[in-house]
Write an enzyme that holds these catalytic residues in place. Sequence first.
Site, mmCIF file in Angstrom:
data_model
loop_
_atom_site.group_PDB
_atom_site.id
_atom_site.type_symbol
_atom_site.label_atom_id
_atom_site.label_comp_id
_atom_site.label_asym_id
_atom_site.label_seq_id
_atom_site.Cartn_x
_atom_site.Cartn_y
_atom_site.Cartn_z
ATOM 1 C CG HIS A 183 -4.543 0.694 3.972
ATOM 2 N ND1 HIS A 183 -3.934 -0.168 3.088
ATOM 3 C CD2 HIS A 183 -5.329 1.513 3.236
ATOM 4 C CE1 HIS A 183 -4.343 0.110 1.860
ATOM 5 N NE2 HIS A 183 -5.193 1.120 1.933
ATOM 6 C CB CYS B 49 -0.977 0.004 1.163
ATOM 7 S SG CYS B 49 -0.252 -0.286 2.783
#
Length: 238
Positions: A153, A47
């Site tokens: 994230h 990510c």
Amino acid sequence: DDDDDDDDDNDDEKEEEKSDLDNINEENYKESKKEEPYFERQKWEMCLLHSLNALYQQPRFTSKDMDEICTKLAPNKIINPHKSVFQTGNYDANVLMSVLESEGVDVQWFDSRKAKNEIKLNDDFLCPDNKYKFLGFILNNPHKRMIVFNRRHWLTIKRIKGIWYNLDSRQKKPMKYASKQEIQKLEDWLIDALVNNDAQLMICRTKKKEKQSHHLNHHHPSISSIASPTSPKCTWNV
């Protein structure tokens, strides 16, 4: 010895798959429509890589670039603390800061305690100093897995040609915010993430190019050597 051979085979397979990922990102960029933002779908724990490429709107970085930075940050470590031991990504904040510093980006860590009163998606907040140009937000946001928070994230939020986009790689496509109501919804979501979800916000800016004088030839320091008085260094890790 057979176990060692199996481990080597697995590492080789991972490297081949990471190379395939970089090739896919390049092809997506070539085939993407100019009116649509560049966007990468989530692969493994990449990510941060996806967020950086979304920030620059092109496949500017590869997994190999990220791994090389990890090695530079911890050259003598058998197990590198800045990425996953499984070679699947999961790069930490130190990798992010190293990349952006090398690109001459000024990064301001935003104090989440001020979110309710200060966050506004307007130019006064995005670029209080007109020497800088807003590049985008990178957000580190915890998300739940199996009820508990056990993963953080990375995602990018960026304004492109006056339209805001959430370029979260876990989504199927970018989320678009064009109207005043939609932009307010994005602003409210961002504040909620910072106040109630322990998210961390990085405001990324680049220094505007100064016009060169025909009569003077003064040397200007690079942005990486300039510390904004309102931009404390990022010291947290994930």
